[in-house]
Design a protein around this motif. Structure first.
Motif, mmCIF file in Angstrom:
data_model
loop_
_atom_site.group_PDB
_atom_site.id
_atom_site.type_symbol
_atom_site.label_atom_id
_atom_site.label_comp_id
_atom_site.label_asym_id
_atom_site.label_seq_id
_atom_site.Cartn_x
_atom_site.Cartn_y
_atom_site.Cartn_z
ATOM 1 N N LEU A 189 72.552 72.596 45.444
ATOM 2 C CA LEU A 189 73.270 73.645 46.004
ATOM 3 C C LEU A 189 74.027 73.269 46.322
ATOM 4 C CD1 LEU A 189 71.141 76.035 48.613
ATOM 5 C CD2 LEU A 189 71.255 76.240 46.152
ATOM 6 N N GLY A 190 75.941 74.114 45.724
ATOM 7 C CA GLY A 190 77.341 73.936 46.625
ATOM 8 C C GLY A 190 76.938 72.519 47.715
ATOM 9 N N LEU A 191 77.097 71.309 47.266
ATOM 10 C CA LEU A 191 77.556 70.378 47.700
ATOM 11 C C LEU A 191 78.015 70.189 48.658
ATOM 12 C CD1 LEU A 191 76.901 66.690 48.543
ATOM 13 C CD2 LEU A 191 78.842 66.889 46.593
ATOM 14 N N GLN A 192 79.963 70.742 49.026
ATOM 15 C CA GLN A 192 80.099 71.157 50.251
ATOM 16 C C GLN A 192 80.044 71.392 51.288
ATOM 17 O OE1 GLN A 192 82.755 68.526 49.804
ATOM 18 N NE2 GLN A 192 82.868 68.367 47.676
ATOM 19 N N SER A 193 79.385 72.786 50.929
ATOM 20 C CA SER A 193 79.146 73.313 52.349
ATOM 21 C C SER A 193 77.583 72.436 53.102
ATOM 22 C CB SER A 193 78.109 74.569 51.463
ATOM 23 O OG SER A 193 77.624 74.754 50.975
ATOM 24 N N GLN A 194 76.809 71.560 51.923
ATOM 25 C CA GLN A 194 76.017 70.555 52.851
ATOM 26 C C GLN A 194 76.588 69.710 53.496
ATOM 27 O OE1 GLN A 194 72.535 70.782 50.002
ATOM 28 N NE2 GLN A 194 73.872 71.267 48.795
ATOM 29 N N LEU A 195 77.778 69.109 53.056
ATOM 30 C CA LEU A 195 78.188 67.518 53.417
ATOM 31 C C LEU A 195 78.326 68.184 54.577
ATOM 32 C CD1 LEU A 195 80.590 65.988 50.843
ATOM 33 C CD2 LEU A 195 78.290 65.169 51.798
ATOM 34 N N TYR A 196 79.174 69.708 54.943
ATOM 35 C CA TYR A 196 79.988 69.481 56.402
ATOM 36 C C TYR A 196 79.071 70.726 57.171
ATOM 37 C CZ TYR A 196 83.861 67.327 53.409
ATOM 38 O OH TYR A 196 84.507 65.993 52.479
ATOM 39 N N GLU A 197 78.273 71.559 56.586
ATOM 40 C CA GLU A 197 78.138 72.007 57.503
ATOM 41 C C GLU A 197 77.614 71.283 59.227
ATOM 42 O OE1 GLU A 197 74.997 74.035 55.543
ATOM 43 O OE2 GLU A 197 73.888 72.753 55.521
ATOM 44 N N SER A 198 76.510 70.572 58.257
ATOM 45 C CA SER A 198 76.157 69.426 60.000
ATOM 46 C C SER A 198 76.889 68.617 60.549
ATOM 47 C CB SER A 198 75.317 68.690 59.767
ATOM 48 O OG SER A 198 75.356 67.564 58.342
ATOM 49 N N GLU A 199 78.265 68.779 60.093
ATOM 50 C CA GLU A 199 79.652 68.144 60.799
ATOM 51 C C GLU A 199 80.046 68.230 62.476
ATOM 52 O OE1 GLU A 199 83.601 69.059 60.308
ATOM 53 O OE2 GLU A 199 83.594 66.717 59.032
ATOM 54 N N LEU A 215 85.680 73.832 55.349
ATOM 55 C CA LEU A 215 85.138 73.564 53.959
ATOM 56 C C LEU A 215 84.469 74.150 54.342
ATOM 57 C CD1 LEU A 215 86.767 69.795 53.752
ATOM 58 C CD2 LEU A 215 87.739 72.459 53.295
ATOM 59 N N ALA A 216 83.101 73.683 54.427
ATOM 60 C CA ALA A 216 81.688 74.743 54.496
ATOM 61 C C ALA A 216 82.652 76.174 54.115
ATOM 62 C CB ALA A 216 80.546 73.999 55.263
ATOM 63 N N LEU A 217 82.937 76.852 55.033
ATOM 64 C CA LEU A 217 82.627 78.757 55.099
ATOM 65 C C LEU A 217 83.793 78.999 53.895
ATOM 66 C CD1 LEU A 217 83.696 79.081 59.168
ATOM 67 C CD2 LEU A 217 81.515 78.866 57.782
ATOM 68 N N ALA A 218 85.177 77.989 53.275
ATOM 69 C CA ALA A 218 85.641 78.592 51.874
ATOM 70 C C ALA A 218 84.978 78.309 51.049
ATOM 71 C CB ALA A 218 86.970 77.344 52.085
ATOM 72 N N GLN A 219 83.831 77.149 50.618
ATOM 73 C CA GLN A 219 82.334 77.193 49.635
ATOM 74 C C GLN A 219 81.827 77.349 49.607
ATOM 75 O OE1 GLN A 219 79.406 75.750 49.671
ATOM 76 N NE2 GLN A 219 79.382 75.820 47.552
ATOM 77 N N ARG A 220 81.806 78.625 50.818
ATOM 78 C CA ARG A 220 79.962 79.776 51.424
ATOM 79 C C ARG A 220 81.050 80.610 50.729
ATOM 80 N NH1 ARG A 220 76.027 78.416 55.959
ATOM 81 N NH2 ARG A 220 75.180 76.526 54.636
#
Length: 448
Positions: free
Chosen positions: A108-118, A274-279
């Protein structure tokens, strides 16, 4: 040598000095043990996660014994990425308590996965971890102050200073010998447990030597400061009060002000945004014509332009194209975010050229690869791995090939890179200059 042994007996016969040295060694050993325990806990957690990951992938692969849809397989299968602690991480844990050191990603989209656990626990961020870096920066100066605050005033209060001053040829050597002896004792008490911990952790000699160099310079800085104050103060109480005020100012007040100034100078948005924007971009893609989504996708992936078109309501190739277009939509924001983080890190390094405690933390965290730069490097490795996953799955998805258990075995795997000890030249040179200047001024002052 006889004079040195005499001075050593004087130091060890003092309950304050002997107790301070013993307590420093104990605290140093506790800080090393705490760091080793934290590293062991993280490695154990990574082993448990890896075992769970293998079992989960094996269960998913079993469902494809007769082949299946590659798009569904890519959607269902997580891929583990890990960032294990370096052998020197026990000395300076840095961001490892605050940032994730393992992350499972899918196609899936990378950015939402990178930062959703931040997510950062504010209590951990405030208190910090009791490791060797904490001991060196905040606690070791207290022991230097305990041994040095009455270096001259103690002789004055005991009535021996005039006698010592009547021997001008020997006075300078006497004070240098006493300062050097105390420095050696503090150095040994602080660094002996570190050497033992490094041996247990399997740290390289070069990395341990780098930590020892930083610690030596920082202790020299504080011995210089305490010697200069001891040479000016008229009483032991006044000397201790001035040095404690200097400790609070240099290790807490000024670094806090510098951090606030950097945050104001270089504002940084949160990764969750960023995760929210990507989603949001992906969610909007459901209402956008498929042709528009593919047009954006083919600009960066022209090799799939001639694959069969999507005619139905749903197809995995359209779904993954939409995910990638969502990443492309926030690419500029991601670049600005990462650039702002690096700029903050650069400004922190510049603050270290003026503040010795900041320089020590910058140097130790870089040596241990536990700073922000190490975390960003981990994210870059995840991005590279995600690209490899897309290159692996896209031929199956866009050419509509079946996916079999044999293909599961061929999936890319994430390889964690080994950190190399680095000493940034700027902060190291600045710390060395501050240490030598403070020591020179302190020795000159007590010699007069």
């Amino acid at each position: 040598m006889r004079n040195l042994m005499f001075e050593l007996r004087l130091v060890l016969q003092s309950r304050l000095a002997a107790g301070a040295l013993a307590l420093l060694m104990l605290l140093s050993a506790l800080s090393v043990w705490s760091g080793l325990q934290a590293g062991a806990a993280q490695r154990a957690a990574l082993e448990r996660i890896a075992a769970t990951q293998r079992a989960e992938v094996a269960a998913i692969a079993a469902k494809y014994a007769d082949g299946g849809d590659a798009g569904q397989a890519a959607y269902s299968t997580p891929h583990l990425t890990v960032n294990p602690p370096s052998p020197l991480a026990f000395a300076a844990l840095g961001q490892r308590d605050l940032q994730p050191y393992s992350l499972r990603v899918r196609l899936l989209g990378l950015q939402s996965q990178l930062y959703e656990s931040e997510s950062i626990n504010p209590e951990l961020a405030m208190a910090g971890r009791f490791d060797f870096a904490f001991l060196l920066v905040y606690l070791a100066p207290l022991f230097v102050i305990a041994l040095m605050h009455d270096l001259i005033s103690g002789e004055r209060e005991a009535g021996r200073l005039r006698l010592l001053a009547s021997l001008p040829a020997a006075t300078g050597r006497l004070w240098r010998r006493r300062i050097g002896l105390r420095y050696a004792l503090v150095w040994l008490a602080a660094l002996a447990p570190l050497a033992a911990g490094g041996a247990l952790a399997g740290a390289e000699a070069a990395g341990l030597a780098g930590v020892a160099l930083v610690a030596s310079l920082y202790l020299a800085f504080w011995f210089g400061v305490t010697a200069w104050v001891a040479g000016h103060a008229r009483g032991s109480a006044a000397s201790a009060a001035i040095l404690l005020a200097a400790l609070v100012g240099l290790t807490m007040v000024l670094p806090t002000l510098a951090d606030a100034a950097i945050a104001r100078l270089v504002p940084v948005s949160k990764g969750v945004e960023l995760a929210l924007a990507q989603r949001q971009a992906v969610h909007q893609g459901w209402d956008v014509p498929k042709t528009a989504t593919f047009a954006q996708f083919f600009r960066t992936h022209p090799e799939w332009r001639d694959t069969p078109p999507v005619t139905g309501r749903f197809h995995w190739k359209w779904y993954y194209a939409m995910q990638q277009v969502g990443d492309q939509a926030v690419a500029d924001e991601v670049a600005r975010y990462r650039a702002s983080l690096r700029e903050r890190e650069d400004w922190t390094g510049r603050a270290g050229t003026l503040l010795a405690p900041v320089a020590v933390q910058v140097l130790l965290h870089r040596l241990a690869d536990t700073d922000l730069r190490g975390q960003l490097a981990y994210q870059e490795r995840i991005a590279d791995f995600h690209t490899r996953l897309r290159k692996f799955f896209y031929p199956y998805i866009f050419e509509e090939r079946p996916f079999s258990p044999r293909d599961f075995a061929r999936m890319p795997s994430f390889g964690a890179s080994e950190a190399r000890a680095e000493l940034p030249a700027g902060p190291l040179a600045a710390l060395g200059l501050m240490a030598m200047l403070a020591l020179a001024l302190g020795l000159r002052r007590v010699a007069h």
